[in-house]
Design an enzyme around this catalytic site. Structure first.
Site, PDB file in Angstrom:
ATOM      1  N   GLU A   1       9.814  -3.793  10.156  1.00 35.92           N
ATOM      2  CA  GLU A   1      10.202  -2.513   9.560  1.00 35.92           C
ATOM      3  C   GLU A   1      10.759  -1.573  10.625  1.00 35.92           C
ATOM      4  O   GLU A   1      10.117  -1.339  11.665  1.00 35.92           O
ATOM      5  CB  GLU A   1       8.977  -1.871   8.874  1.00 35.92           C
ATOM      6  CG  GLU A   1       9.306  -0.545   8.201  1.00 35.92           C
ATOM      7  CD  GLU A   1       8.257  -0.081   7.201  1.00 35.92           C
ATOM      8  OE1 GLU A   1       7.263  -0.804   6.979  1.00 35.92           O
ATOM      9  OE2 GLU A   1       8.443   1.012   6.633  1.00 35.92           O
TER      10      GLU A   1
ATOM     11  N   ASP B   1       0.831  -1.204   0.000  1.00 37.97           N
ATOM     12  CA  ASP B   1       0.000   0.000   0.000  1.00 37.97           C
ATOM     13  C   ASP B   1       0.869   1.259   0.000  1.00 37.97           C
ATOM     14  O   ASP B   1       0.348   2.380  -0.037  1.00 37.97           O
ATOM     15  CB  ASP B   1      -1.040  -0.003   1.130  1.00 37.97           C
ATOM     16  CG  ASP B   1      -0.416  -0.117   2.516  1.00 37.97           C
ATOM     17  OD1 ASP B   1       0.823  -0.211   2.617  1.00 37.97           O
ATOM     18  OD2 ASP B   1      -1.183  -0.124   3.508  1.00 37.97           O
TER      19      ASP B   1
END
Ligand code: KIV
Length: 292
Positions: free
Chosen positions: A208, A67
Site C-alpha cells: 500500500e 478493517d
C-alpha cells in the site's frame, strides 16, 4: 423454503445464482497459477452480503473484508478501533451473501489491531475466529516481528496475506497516511521484510502506497507470493481498492490512487465489472495518475 431464501424478503434480493457464466471457485492454487501466467488478480473490499454478491457476479477474484470498515461502515477515524467481534460479524455477512449466490470469490479477512500482536497463540485464536466465520485467508499488517506469526499460522493450515508499506493500523506511529519505502534504506528494509514474509509462507502481500518501481521490482522477486497493490503502481500481480471509493461513495476527495469506476456506468455491478476489465487489461492503474 428456508428463512433466508431470496424469495422470502423484499429487501436486497439476491439472484439464486450468478447471472454470469459459472466460474470455477477461486482457490489458492488458482491464484498462484494466475500470478505465474501474468493474469492480474482483482480484489475489492466488501463488508456486507449484497455488495459481496454483486462483486462476485461482476467477476471479482477476491474480496477483502478489510478493517477499513472502521471508517467506511462505523465512522471511525482510523482502523485502530475495529474489534475481532466486528470483523467476525462482517466476515459472516459477506460469506452468507456469497453462499446465497453460490459465489466463487476468494475471501480474505483482516486480523484487526491488537488481535495478533501479543503472541503467535493469540494470532492463531483470532485467525480461527475469522476462518470459522468463513474466510479463506487472513491478512495481517507489518514485517519483521510478524514473520514468525505468519509461519506459525501457515504451518497450521491458515493461508496468510501480509501487508507492507502504509499499514493503517500503525498510522499513529507512521505519522499519517503517507507513501512508504522511499529512499534506499526504507526500500531495502521493505524488500527484506517482503522476502522474509514469502519465506514464512505468506501467499499474498498487499503493498500500500509504495513507489511503483519498488513494487514492480518486488513483484518480480517474489515468485511464490502474489503482490496486490493499492497506490503501488501497475507492476503488481493484482490490484485492490476500497469498494466505496471506487464506486464514488465519498463526500471527500478520493486518494490519488483511486479511480471512480461508477463514471459512465449505470449500475454498481457494471462499475465493478469495469474495474475487473481495467485491471485485467492493464489500463488501471495508470502510473502517471495513480502512483508515486
Ligand atoms: O482494510 C482494508 O481495506 C485494507 C485495504 C486498504 C488493502 O487493508
Amino acid at each position: 423454503m428456508s428463512e433466508t431464501s431470496p424469495q422470502t424478503t423484499p429487501y436486497g434480493t439476491l439472484p439464486p445464482a450468478s447471472p454470469l457464466a459459472p466460474r470455477k471457485p477461486v482457490s489458492l492454487p488458482r491464484l498462484h497459477d494466475m500470478r505465474a501466467r501474468g493474469e492480474k488478480i482483482t480484489m475489492l473490499t466488501a463488508y456486507d452480503a449484497t455488495f459481496a454478491a454483486v462483486a462476485d457476479a461482476a467477476g471479482v477474484d477476491c474480496l477483502l473484508v478489510g478493517d477499513s470498515l472502521g471508517m467506511v461502515c462505523q465512522g471511525l477515524s482510523s482502523t485502530v478501533g475495529v474489534t475481532l467481534d466486528t470483523m467476525r460479524y462482517h466476515t459472516e455477512s459477506v460469506v452468507r451473501g456469497l453462499q446465497r449466490v453460490q459465489g466463487t470469490t476468494w475471501v480474505i479477512a483482516d486480523l484487526p489491531f491488537g488481535s495478533y500482536h501479543e503472541s503467535r497463540e493469540l494470532a492463531l485464536r483470532s485467525a480461527s475466529v475469522l476462518m470459522q466465520a468463513g474466510a479463506h485467508m487472513v491478512k495481517l499488517e507489518g514485517g519483521g516481528w510478524t514473520t514468525e506469526t505468519v509461519r506459525f499460522l501457515v504451518e497450521r493450515g491458515i493461508p496468510v496475506c501480509a501487508h507492507l508499506g502504509l499499514t493503517p493500523q500503525t498510522v499513529h506511529a507512521l505519522g499519517g497516511y503517507r507513501v512508504q519505502g522511499r529512499g534506499d534504506a526504507a526500500s531495502e528494509r521493505l524488500r527484506t521484510e517482503a522476502l522474509a514474509l514469502q519465506d514464512a509462507g505468506a501467499a499474498m502481500l498487499v503493498l500500500e502506497m509504495v513507489p511503483a518501481t519498488l513494487s514492480a521490482q518486488l513483484t518480480n522477486e517474489l515468485t511464490r507470493c502474489a503482490t496486490i497493490g493499492i497506490g503501488a503502481g501497475k507492476g503488481t500481480a493484482g490490484q485492490v481498492l476500497v469498494m466505496h471509493d471506487m464506486l464514488g461513495i465519498n463526500l471527500g476527495k478520493n486518494p490519488k490512487f483511486v479511480r471512480n469506476f461508477m463514471i459512465g456506468q449505470d449500475s454498481v455491478r457494471a462499475a465493478m465489472a469495469a474495474f475487473v476489465a481495467a485491471v485485467k487489461d492493464g489500463s488501471f492503474p495508470d502510473d502517471a495518475l495513480h502512483a508515486w
